[in-house]
Motif scaffolding. Structure first.
Motif, PDB file in Angstrom:
ATOM      1  N   ASP A  71       0.998  -1.469  -0.071  1.00  0.00           N
ATOM      2  CA  ASP A  71      -0.007   0.010  -0.076  1.00  0.00           C
ATOM      3  C   ASP A  71       0.947   1.319  -0.178  1.00  0.00           C
ATOM      4  O   ASP A  71       0.615   2.153  -0.623  1.00  0.00           O
ATOM      5  CB  ASP A  71      -0.960   0.005   1.300  1.00  0.00           C
ATOM      6  N   ALA A  72       1.840   1.251   0.771  1.00  0.00           N
ATOM      7  CA  ALA A  72       2.791   2.497   0.975  1.00  0.00           C
ATOM      8  C   ALA A  72       3.401   2.716  -0.209  1.00  0.00           C
ATOM      9  O   ALA A  72       3.709   3.947  -0.722  1.00  0.00           O
ATOM     10  CB  ALA A  72       3.880   2.290   2.276  1.00  0.00           C
ATOM     11  N   LYS A 346      -1.800  -7.184  -6.481  1.00  0.00           N
ATOM     12  CA  LYS A 346      -2.030  -6.135  -5.352  1.00  0.00           C
ATOM     13  C   LYS A 346      -0.792  -5.859  -4.602  1.00  0.00           C
ATOM     14  O   LYS A 346      -0.583  -4.923  -3.850  1.00  0.00           O
ATOM     15  CB  LYS A 346      -3.223  -6.391  -4.414  1.00  0.00           C
ATOM     16  N   LEU A 347       0.059  -7.073  -4.343  1.00  0.00           N
ATOM     17  CA  LEU A 347       1.246  -7.091  -3.655  1.00  0.00           C
ATOM     18  C   LEU A 347       2.477  -6.940  -4.432  1.00  0.00           C
ATOM     19  O   LEU A 347       3.595  -6.914  -3.918  1.00  0.00           O
ATOM     20  CB  LEU A 347       1.384  -8.543  -3.160  1.00  0.00           C
ATOM     21  N   SER A 348       2.653  -6.383  -5.808  1.00  0.00           N
ATOM     22  CA  SER A 348       3.732  -6.530  -6.371  1.00  0.00           C
ATOM     23  C   SER A 348       4.574  -5.431  -6.070  1.00  0.00           C
ATOM     24  O   SER A 348       5.942  -6.017  -5.899  1.00  0.00           O
ATOM     25  CB  SER A 348       3.418  -6.342  -7.992  1.00  0.00           C
ATOM     26  N   PRO A 349       4.483  -4.501  -5.527  1.00  0.00           N
ATOM     27  CA  PRO A 349       5.594  -3.527  -4.908  1.00  0.00           C
ATOM     28  C   PRO A 349       6.217  -3.990  -4.041  1.00  0.00           C
ATOM     29  O   PRO A 349       7.228  -3.717  -3.810  1.00  0.00           O
ATOM     30  CB  PRO A 349       4.740  -1.903  -4.942  1.00  0.00           C
ATOM     31  N   ALA A 350       5.312  -4.656  -3.236  1.00  0.00           N
ATOM     32  CA  ALA A 350       6.033  -5.200  -1.900  1.00  0.00           C
ATOM     33  C   ALA A 350       6.854  -6.488  -2.243  1.00  0.00           C
ATOM     34  O   ALA A 350       8.151  -6.433  -1.751  1.00  0.00           O
ATOM     35  CB  ALA A 350       5.142  -5.738  -0.874  1.00  0.00           C
ATOM     36  N   PHE A 351       6.594  -7.537  -2.901  1.00  0.00           N
ATOM     37  CA  PHE A 351       7.434  -8.457  -3.706  1.00  0.00           C
ATOM     38  C   PHE A 351       8.683  -7.721  -4.495  1.00  0.00           C
ATOM     39  O   PHE A 351       9.699  -8.205  -4.387  1.00  0.00           O
ATOM     40  CB  PHE A 351       6.620  -9.271  -4.389  1.00  0.00           C
TER      41      PHE A 351
END
Length: 379
Positions: A71-72, A346-351
Motif C-alpha cells: 500500500d505504501a 496487489k502485492l507486486s510493489p512489496a514483492f
C-alpha cells in the motif's frame, strides 16, 4: 561488493519484474532487465485493464503486513511518476457466514485493525442493489481497497526504473540462467552476460525457463468477461466498489474505469490448464461462458447476459497457493519470484522491494517465512 555497485539481472519485466527493477534501481544497483516481449504486454498474467487491491485477505492473515507495505509503495510509485495507477473505491467481500474464507477475512481485519464495515442484508440491498445475496450470506466492505491499472502500472514501474538508470532489453528472451563462481550468467540469443545476482520473475514461463524447479507451478488459462449493466447508476454511482464472492462459486468483479461495463473473473479451479505458454489459446468458446451466465442470473441480475468483451491470460499456481519467494536451491545468487496463484498484482510493489532486499542484502525485513523457498518442501 557494496549494494550500490551490485550488478543485477531481472528476468521478466512484468508484474513482479518491473517492480523489482524499480526498487533495485532506486537503491543504486546496476540493473539490466530482459523481457521476451515488452513491459505491459498482454500475453501473460498482467492484461485485463483492472485488478483488485484490498487490505483484508481471505486466504491467510499473514499477507496483511505485506499488503500494508505494498500500500505504501503504491502511493510512492504514484507520487514519483505522477500517474494514477490505483484508485481506492472499496471492495465488498461476500459469502456464506460459515465459509472458512469469510472467517479468515474477519480474523485478518480484527488482528490488523483494518478499516471496514460489516453490512447486513438490508443495508447491502439499500446501498448496493446491484448484488443479490442469499440467506446466511455475510458482506464486509474493505474500505482500503479498490482497483489497479495493471498494464499502465508495469509500463510506469519499468519506465521509472529506466529513469533511475536501469537498462531494459525488450524482445530479448532469456534461454538459460547459469550459476557461476561469484555470480550468474544470463544467456540469450544475442550472447551471454555476467551478473552478481539475478532476480527471476518469469510468470507463466517458469517451467520453460526452469525445467528442473523442485516445486510444481501449474499454469492455467483464465478468462475475463465484461458485461454492460442495465441500470448503470448502481454500478457507477457514488460508491463503486469491486467485489469478491467466496462461495458457492468463487468469483470477482470490478466496475470498469470507463464507466460502461463490469469485468467478471473466476478462480483457479474453474479454468483449464494453459498448456504451452507460447501457444496460448486466446479464443473463448461459448461453453466457457456458461458459468458466467449462471453467476449473473443468481447474483448479478442487473448485468446483461451477453458479454461485450473477452480476454484470456495465464497465471501460475503452486499446490499450496503460496508463491515461491527466495533463492533457488543450490543457487543463492538466483532469486525466484513465481507461482503467485492469483494473489500477486496487489502485492507486486512489496514483492519487488523484497526481491531487491534478497538480491542486495541476502535477506528481507519483511515477514516472508511462510513464502520462502529456503527449506521448503511443498509448493
Amino acid at each position: 561488493m557494496s549494494a550500490a555497485r551490485k550488478r543485477v539481472a531481472v528476468i521478466g519485466v512484468g508484474t513482479m519484474g518491473s517492480q523489482a527493477a524499480w526498487r533495485l534501481a532506486a537503491r543504486g544497483a546496476d540493473v539490466v532487465g530482459y523481457d521476451r516481449y515488452a513491459p505491459g504486454h498482454d500475453r501473460s498474467a498482467a492484461g485485463g485493464e483492472s485488478r483488485i487491491f484490498r487490505s483484508a485477505h481471505f486466504e491467510d492473515s499473514r499477507y496483511v503486513p505485506l499488503l500494508k507495505h505494498a500500500d505504501a509503495l503504491w502511493e510512492q510509485l504514484q507520487q514519483e511518476t505522477g500517474r494514477e495507477l490505483r484508485r481506492l473505491t472499496g471492495c465488498l467481500l461476500m459469502g456464506p457466514t460459515e465459509h472458512q474464507q469469510m472467517a479468515t477475512v474477519l480474523e485478518s481485519i480484527a488482528e490488523h485493525d483494518l478499516d471496514h464495515e460489516v453490512l447486513d442484508a438490508e443495508t447491502l440491498a439499500k446501498r448496493f442493489p446491484q448484488y443479490r445475496i442469499e440467506d446466511g450470506d455475510a458482506a464486509v466492505l474493505d474500505r482500503r481497497a479498490g482497483f489497479i491499472r495493471p498494464e499502465l502500472t508495469i509500463q510506469t514501474a519499468a519506465r521509472r526504473a529506466e529513469q533511475l538508470g536501469a537498462v531494459i532489453h525488450r524482445y530479448s528472451t532469456v534461454r538459460e540462467i547459469v550459476p557461476v563462481a561469484d555470480g550468474v550468467e544470463i544467456r540469450t540469443d544475442s550472447g551471454s552476460e555476467r551478473f552478481d545476482t539475478a532476480v527471476v520473475t518469469p510468470g507463466p514461463w517458469v517451467n520453460d525457463l526452469l525445467p528442473d524447479l523442485p516445486w510444481e507451478v501449474e499454469v492455467r488459462r483464465l478468462v475475463s468477461a465484461w458485461y454492460v449493466p442495465t441500470a448503470p447508476d448502481a454500478w457507477f454511482g457514488e460508491e463503486r466498489p469491486a467485489f469478491i464472492r467466496t462461495a458457492p462459486t468463487h468469483c470477482y468483479g470490478l466496475p470498469s474505469p470507463d464507466g460502461i461495463s463490469v469485468k467478471l473473473g473466476l478462480s483457479r479451479a474453474l479454468h483449464r490448464l494453459a498448456g504451452d505458454p507460447n501457444q496460448l489459446d486466446r479464443t473463448v468458446r461459448p461453453d466457457e461462458l456458461e458459468i458466467f451466465s449462471e453467476l449473473i442470473g443468481r447474483y448479478l441480475p442487473d448485468l446483461h447476459p451477453d458479454p461485450t468483451r473477452l480476454s484470456v491470460y495465464m497465471e501460475g499456481y503452486t499446490e499450496s497457493s503460496r508463491p515461491l519467494v527466495g533463492p533457488l536451491p543450490g543457487a543463492e545468487d538466483v532469486i525466484l519470484l513465481a507461482g503467485f496463484s492469483g494473489h500477486g498484482f496487489k502485492l507486486s510493489p512489496a514483492f519487488g522491494d523484497i526481491a531487491a532486499d534478497l538480491a542486495l542484502d541476502g535477506a528481507s525485513p519483511q515477514p516472508i517465512d511462510f513464502l520462502s523457498t529456503v527449506g521448503r518442501t511443498e509448493a
